[in-house]
Design a protein around this motif. Structure first.
Motif, mmCIF file in Angstrom:
data_model
loop_
_atom_site.group_PDB
_atom_site.id
_atom_site.type_symbol
_atom_site.label_atom_id
_atom_site.label_comp_id
_atom_site.label_asym_id
_atom_site.label_seq_id
_atom_site.Cartn_x
_atom_site.Cartn_y
_atom_site.Cartn_z
ATOM 1 N N TYR A 54 0.893 -1.004 0.137
ATOM 2 C CA TYR A 54 0.104 0.046 0.021
ATOM 3 C C TYR A 54 0.898 1.159 0.116
ATOM 4 N N LYS A 56 0.392 4.431 -1.439
ATOM 5 C CA LYS A 56 -0.368 5.598 -1.239
ATOM 6 C C LYS A 56 -1.814 5.397 -0.850
ATOM 7 N N GLN A 61 -9.516 6.509 1.506
ATOM 8 C CA GLN A 61 -8.730 6.460 2.671
ATOM 9 C C GLN A 61 -8.254 7.698 3.072
ATOM 10 N N GLY A 81 -13.860 -2.470 -2.840
ATOM 11 C CA GLY A 81 -12.934 -2.494 -3.752
ATOM 12 C C GLY A 81 -12.336 -1.022 -3.684
ATOM 13 N N SER A 82 -12.837 -0.131 -2.785
ATOM 14 C CA SER A 82 -12.167 1.212 -2.760
ATOM 15 C C SER A 82 -11.051 1.337 -1.805
ATOM 16 N N GLY A 83 -10.971 0.159 -1.162
ATOM 17 C CA GLY A 83 -10.044 0.220 -0.031
ATOM 18 C C GLY A 83 -10.633 0.649 1.176
ATOM 19 N N LYS A 84 -11.749 0.508 1.518
ATOM 20 C CA LYS A 84 -12.667 1.000 2.532
ATOM 21 C C LYS A 84 -12.173 0.344 3.720
ATOM 22 N N THR A 85 -11.988 -0.969 3.782
ATOM 23 C CA THR A 85 -11.756 -1.572 4.962
ATOM 24 C C THR A 85 -10.366 -1.081 5.792
ATOM 25 N N GLN A 117 -14.040 -11.458 4.776
ATOM 26 C CA GLN A 117 -13.100 -10.457 3.920
ATOM 27 C C GLN A 117 -12.647 -9.277 4.791
ATOM 28 N N GLU A 121 -8.904 -8.604 6.116
ATOM 29 C CA GLU A 121 -7.919 -7.467 5.831
ATOM 30 C C GLU A 121 -7.498 -6.593 7.330
HETATM 31 P P1 AMP Z 1 -11.697 -3.216 0.278
HETATM 32 O O1 AMP Z 1 -12.371 -1.775 -0.378
HETATM 33 O O2 AMP Z 1 -11.447 -2.744 1.735
HETATM 34 O O3 AMP Z 1 -12.346 -4.409 0.256
HETATM 35 O O4 AMP Z 1 -10.059 -3.207 -0.444
HETATM 36 C C1 AMP Z 1 -9.968 -3.573 -1.836
HETATM 37 C C2 AMP Z 1 -8.397 -4.067 -2.061
HETATM 38 O O5 AMP Z 1 -7.523 -3.047 -2.090
HETATM 39 C C3 AMP Z 1 -8.032 -4.998 -0.972
HETATM 40 O O6 AMP Z 1 -7.472 -5.973 -1.801
HETATM 41 C C4 AMP Z 1 -7.027 -4.272 -0.374
HETATM 42 O O7 AMP Z 1 -5.996 -5.090 0.223
HETATM 43 C C5 AMP Z 1 -6.487 -3.312 -1.379
HETATM 44 N N1 AMP Z 1 -6.113 -2.031 -0.731
HETATM 45 C C6 AMP Z 1 -6.663 -1.388 0.253
HETATM 46 N N2 AMP Z 1 -5.930 -0.017 0.339
HETATM 47 C C7 AMP Z 1 -4.883 -0.124 -0.505
HETATM 48 C C8 AMP Z 1 -3.946 0.866 -0.905
HETATM 49 N N3 AMP Z 1 -3.703 1.988 -0.159
HETATM 50 N N4 AMP Z 1 -3.058 0.520 -1.730
HETATM 51 C C9 AMP Z 1 -3.171 -0.743 -2.418
HETATM 52 N N5 AMP Z 1 -4.298 -1.710 -2.162
HETATM 53 C C10 AMP Z 1 -4.951 -1.408 -1.126
#
Ligand code: AMP
Length: 491
Positions: A54, A56, A61, A81-85, A117, A121
């Motif tokens: 990760y 940036k 985020q 998919g947005s990196g919301k977790t 999921q 994370e």
């Molecule tokens: P999520 O929306 O939380 O389901 O995250 C989607 C995917 O993005 C997951 O596979 C995370 O591991 C990945 N992810 C989350 N944040 C980042 C980041 N800052 N850079 C790269 N990948 C990320």
């Protein structure tokens, strides 16, 4: 050959769309920098994030983390998919005191799959904080082991509302020391009828808690629950903006009795290899699926009446190329991570233009061209106008009679799915199934598609032509030294 997967493909992050950071633009952020080092977080977490790749922050985020870290209540509009977790996870982890053995963060999710999921994370992010214990409390799993895990002390709980409430009722869970409450996919949680359970859970948490609400959409019900459980929440929105022209949109005005025939005409004209057809009601989903099937368009219906196992089977078949078309309600389709969907078809337009945009955002992803086709009757013209207003541009309308149709057109998936009655609990891994079929059964790897392992069963996609050979072997042979039962499931 498709790479085998060890997880159900629904939330297989390897196949999930890239984070929106790479797709869209940011609506609002609270910081100018998108570097994690601009945040007040521990150096160990920064190093951990680096090791996870990760580099940036994604837009959601960058928008959420400064606020979560400042302890503020928040409504964040973002989807899977947005990196919301990580957008809430990094924040809640910073606030946990590992020396206090009580639940300090609770993340409520609408489904077991999402909870799994999110749990995964959070575990990755928690590598940066020594001795953090995370317990997953989901329905459909035995109660006893969950109780046992809680007795050993947990800092973070991720779970579904019904089961979390069961533990509170049984007094096996105490939320008296809770600092952060996260409602993930809150809109879906309400759609699934969890409002009462969520309210009862919230009532058992301290008033001083921080409440973070993530939701893909922002209907009235969300506004209402936010007012009752949050204190002056900040709002963070990440607009998903597709490049103009990436999604081709076309609207067809029809008479009510022409709806089915128009739907068929759309398939016969545009010939998408994969499509998601949106209907309004469960009954309509079943009827439309039946109609398409009778007209040589292979499809499956998915809606809230399906049992978890049936739902898993439908999603597996769609993800592994055994079923080209899903007919779904909005509720059933929300939260699905579907890669490369060629077309979204609105059998009926939604009243809310935001839902329209959400629906069509499933096509034209990751730089591919998408197709959004909508059928409406004269009495639904207002819905088209609402969409025009929302998008600030006119919608292109046509009549279905103008569509060139290929008579006798057939849409059939290239693969079929075999269900095997052994899964994770029997220690089956994708390699065991792949090995059995390519080794002893003698199938070429190129004829085998995705493999999905669930707790008690597994699914493997094989090319239609290889089905008999695969089933014959599985009827007589073994996987991991164990005789198994296998059958084709029907798309
Ligand atoms: P999520 O929306 O939380 O389901 O995250 C989607 C995917 O993005 C997951 O596979 C995370 O591991 C990945 N992810 C989350 N944040 C980042 C980041 N800052 N850079 C790269 N990948 C990320």
């Amino acid at each position: 050959m498709h790479a085998p997967t060890s997880e159900p493909p629904l939330y297989d992050t390897a196949h999930a769309p890239p984070p929106l950071a790479f797709q869209g633009k940011q609506g609002m952020t609270a910081t100018n920098s998108d570097s994690f080092s601009s945040l007040p977080i521990s150096p160990a977490q920064i190093a951990n994030l680096e090791s996870l790749g990760y580099l940036k922050m994604t837009p959601i985020q960058a928008g959420s983390l400064p606020l979560v870290l400042a302890g503020k209540d928040l409504i964040a509009r973002a989807k899977t998919g947005s990196g919301k977790t990580a957008a809430f996870g990094i924040g809640l982890l910073e606030q946990i005191n590992p020396r206090f053995f009580g639940v300090q963060a609770l993340v409520l999710c609408p489904t077991r799959e999402l909870a799994d999921q999110v749990g995964k994370e959070l575990r990755r992010l928690a590598q940066a904080v020594p001795n953090i214990k995370l317990v997953s409390l989901c329905g459909g799993k035995p109660f006893g082991p969950q109780k046992g895990s809680l007795e050993h002390g947990a800092h973070i709980v991720v779970g579904t509302p019904g089961r979390v409430l069961d533990h509170l009722t049984q007094k096996t869970l105490d939320l008296g020391g809770l600092k952060t409450l996260v409602l993930d996919e809150a809109d879906r949680m309400l759609d699934m009828g969890f409002l009462d359970a969520v309210s009862e859970i919230v009532a058992q948490t301290p008033k001083t808690r921080q409440t973070v609400l993530f939701s893909a959409t922002y209907p009235d019900a969300i506004r209402k629950i936010s007012r009752s459980i949050q204190r002056s929440p900040a709002t963070v929105t990440v607009e998903e903006e597709h490049e103009p022209g990436v999604i081709e949109q076309m609207f067809y005005e029809v008479k009510t009795h022409e709806r089915n025939n128009t739907l068929l005409a759309l398939f016969e004209h545009y010939q998408p290899e994969s499509a998601l057809v949106f209907c309004h009601t469960k009954k309509q989903c079943d009827e439309v699926a039946e109609f398409l099937d009778a007209n040589r368009i292979q499809c499956l219906a998915i809606h809230g009446d399906l049992e978890q196992r049936e739902r898993d089977q439908v999603l597996v078949q769609f993800a592994n190329n055994s079923c080209p078309v899903l007919v779904a309600t909005d509720v059933a389709a929300r939260g699905l991570d579907i890669k490369s969907l060629q077309a979204v078809i609105n059998y009926e337009l939604p009243r809310d233009p935001e839902i329209y945009v959400h629906r069509i955002g499933r096509t034209g992803r990751a730089g591919e061209k998408g197709l959004a086709l909508s059928i409406f009757t004269q009495s639904e013209y207002q819905r088209v106008q609402a969409i025009e207003g929302y998008l600030s541009r006119p919608c292109a309308c046509d009549v279905y009679a103008s569509l060139d149709r290929v008579p006798g057109y057939t849409l059939k998936a290239p693969m079929v799915t075999i269900q095997i009655d052994a899964g994770r609990k029997q220690k089956i891994r994708p390699g065991d199934i792949l090995g059995a079929l390519t080794g002893d059964a003698g199938l070429p790897g190129s004829q085998i598609g995705k493999i999905a392992i669930f707790d008690m069963c597994s699914y493997v996609a094989v090319e239609r032509a290889a089905l008999r050979q695969a089933l014959n072997y599985l009827a007589a042979g073994k996987i991991k030294g164990r005789a198994v039962r296998a059958r084709k499931i029907n798309a």
